[in-house]
Design a protein around this motif. Sequence first.
Motif, short mmCIF file in Angstrom:
data_model
loop_
_atom_site.label_atom_id
_atom_site.label_comp_id
_atom_site.label_asym_id
_atom_site.label_seq_id
_atom_site.Cartn_x
_atom_site.Cartn_y
_atom_site.Cartn_z
N LYS A 147 0.82 -1.31 0.00
CA LYS A 147 -0.19 0.21 0.13
C LYS A 147 0.75 1.24 0.14
CE LYS A 147 -3.62 -0.49 2.80
NZ LYS A 147 -4.38 -0.95 3.99
N HIS A 148 0.38 2.22 -0.61
CA HIS A 148 0.99 3.68 -0.86
C HIS A 148 0.30 4.72 0.03
CE1 HIS A 148 4.08 2.07 -3.84
NE2 HIS A 148 2.93 1.29 -4.06
N HIS B 124 -3.29 -13.87 -9.89
CA HIS B 124 -4.65 -13.02 -10.19
C HIS B 124 -4.42 -12.52 -11.57
CE1 HIS B 124 -5.82 -13.81 -6.07
NE2 HIS B 124 -4.71 -13.35 -5.86
N PRO B 125 -5.36 -12.17 -12.49
CA PRO B 125 -5.37 -11.60 -13.51
C PRO B 125 -5.07 -10.08 -13.52
CG PRO B 125 -7.63 -11.94 -13.32
CD PRO B 125 -6.78 -12.71 -12.08
N TRP B 126 -5.16 -9.46 -12.39
CA TRP B 126 -5.17 -8.11 -12.01
C TRP B 126 -3.51 -8.01 -11.72
CZ3 TRP B 126 -8.56 -10.83 -9.28
CH2 TRP B 126 -8.40 -10.96 -8.05
N PRO B 127 -3.03 -6.58 -11.86
CA PRO B 127 -1.76 -6.30 -11.54
C PRO B 127 -1.19 -6.60 -10.03
CG PRO B 127 -2.88 -4.31 -12.45
CD PRO B 127 -3.85 -5.45 -12.23
N ARG B 128 0.11 -6.96 -9.86
CA ARG B 128 0.50 -7.28 -8.42
C ARG B 128 0.81 -5.90 -7.90
NH1 ARG B 128 5.04 -11.95 -8.99
NH2 ARG B 128 5.06 -11.82 -6.53
N PRO B 129 0.17 -5.73 -6.71
CA PRO B 129 0.39 -4.51 -5.94
C PRO B 129 2.15 -4.72 -5.76
CG PRO B 129 -1.25 -5.58 -4.80
CD PRO B 129 -0.82 -6.52 -5.97
N GLU B 130 2.85 -3.33 -5.87
CA GLU B 130 4.30 -3.31 -5.65
C GLU B 130 4.69 -2.30 -5.04
OE1 GLU B 130 5.79 -4.27 -9.74
OE2 GLU B 130 5.82 -2.07 -10.18
N GLY B 131 5.96 -2.29 -4.48
CA GLY B 131 6.34 -1.07 -3.72
C GLY B 131 7.98 -1.22 -4.05
N PHE C 248 3.88 0.62 2.47
CA PHE C 248 3.70 -0.38 3.46
C PHE C 248 3.36 -1.85 2.91
CE2 PHE C 248 2.12 3.70 5.70
CZ PHE C 248 2.68 3.52 6.79
N ALA C 249 4.23 -2.79 3.27
CA ALA C 249 3.95 -4.37 3.01
C ALA C 249 3.21 -4.72 4.28
CB ALA C 249 5.10 -4.98 2.73
#
Length: 414
Positions: free
Chosen positions: A300-301, A339-346, A307-308
């Motif tokens: 999360k941003h 999942h078919p949607w993008p990976r959350p990343e930081g 934050f992870a």
Amino acid sequence: MVTEPRVLTAPEPRVRAALDGLPAGDLPAYVYDLTGLAAHAAAVRAALPPRVELYYAAKANPEPRVLAALAPYADGFEVASGGEVAHVAAALPAHPLAFGGPGKTPAEIGAALDRGVGRFHVESPHELRVLAHLSARRPGASGPVRVLLRFNPAVPEGLLASGALAMGGGPSPFGMDPGDTDAAIRMLTDGSHPRLELTGLHAHLASGLAAPELAAVAEAVAAAADALARRHGIALGELNLGGGMRVDYGDPGARFDWAAYGAVLARIAARHPGLVLRVEPGRALTAYCGWYVTEVLDVKHSRGAQFAVVRGGTHHLRTPATRGHDQPCAVLPVASWPHPWPRPEGGPGPVTFVGQLCTPKDVLARDVPVAGLRAGDRVAFALAGAYAWNISHHDFLMHPHPAVHFLDGPGSGP
Ligand SMILES: *Cc1c(COP(=O)(O)O)cnc(C)c1O
């Protein structure tokens, strides 16, 4: 509150392979590297002079496989409750136990006497009377009941200040004041309690000291013990110098300088030829063997910070919350994403690792300078082998408990 640098660490390849190889369904998990633990314990034992006994303070991590891995290098185990007496005696039936800790109940002392526990670290005149009373009611028991009086000698000003926890050197619920120590010595030497033997003294004054400071504490304790013995005209057989060897969570590759500490103990031993010296570390023996490995659930941003959120949290690994530090960790990238949607990343840059608990205190490590990370990656927290799982509030929020795996050692595997 946070005084230590934010650290990334790297497990050695053997451990890394095991962490990567854990089934995804087993996360979060504790992984105890028993091979590494045995090698570390052997090195500690080798750095101590032969006449210094090494006990392990079981409260740091009483996991039976951990106790068994330490057993070949330990002369005995320090236990601090009736529960620990029963647990360690069941795990390692033939090993000497020393029963310490404040607030021992008569029932616990009685059970320890019935088990033939070898040594009692007595914390107060009242506790000594309970021990005398209960041992006198067991006339059939063989041999003396060995008593080490826990005292609280003065040590040079400032010596304990660098430690994380001070338990002596000033007013303390631990150990006895000089007047009480004198009274206890008189009780043990006036012939009124023939079953009890004054075997020696015990002092555990601080936790988290580096070798030079802990060695200076040992010198001060030995001098105080010597003065006490001379004043009462008695010979001491044993002096337990406690534990408290520093683990540096800000520098996971650093180790307490056992060789330097051992050299000072050798000098003390040489001055007192009849005296058995004993140390009873907990943290500095087992911290390094434990890993808490889990996965990133989300990234999360929030207003400029990252934050992870990991599966698990401080209800499994309470150490960073209680000590107010950042637990050193390693990011282990995982390629697949279901999942078919993008990976959350930081990242790259500082990421704060938090757990699943609904409290802002559930922080495992702040502002860790990661190269990059994505949801689904694994994170392995190091130095999780002491005061980690067993001090955590496991059931808060009712998340599942972690799996436990052991690397190497007899009859094990990831
Ligand atoms: C906790 C404790 C130890 C071990 O302390 P560490 O800091 O883990 O080395 C040793 N002796 C006593 C009496 C203790 O209470």
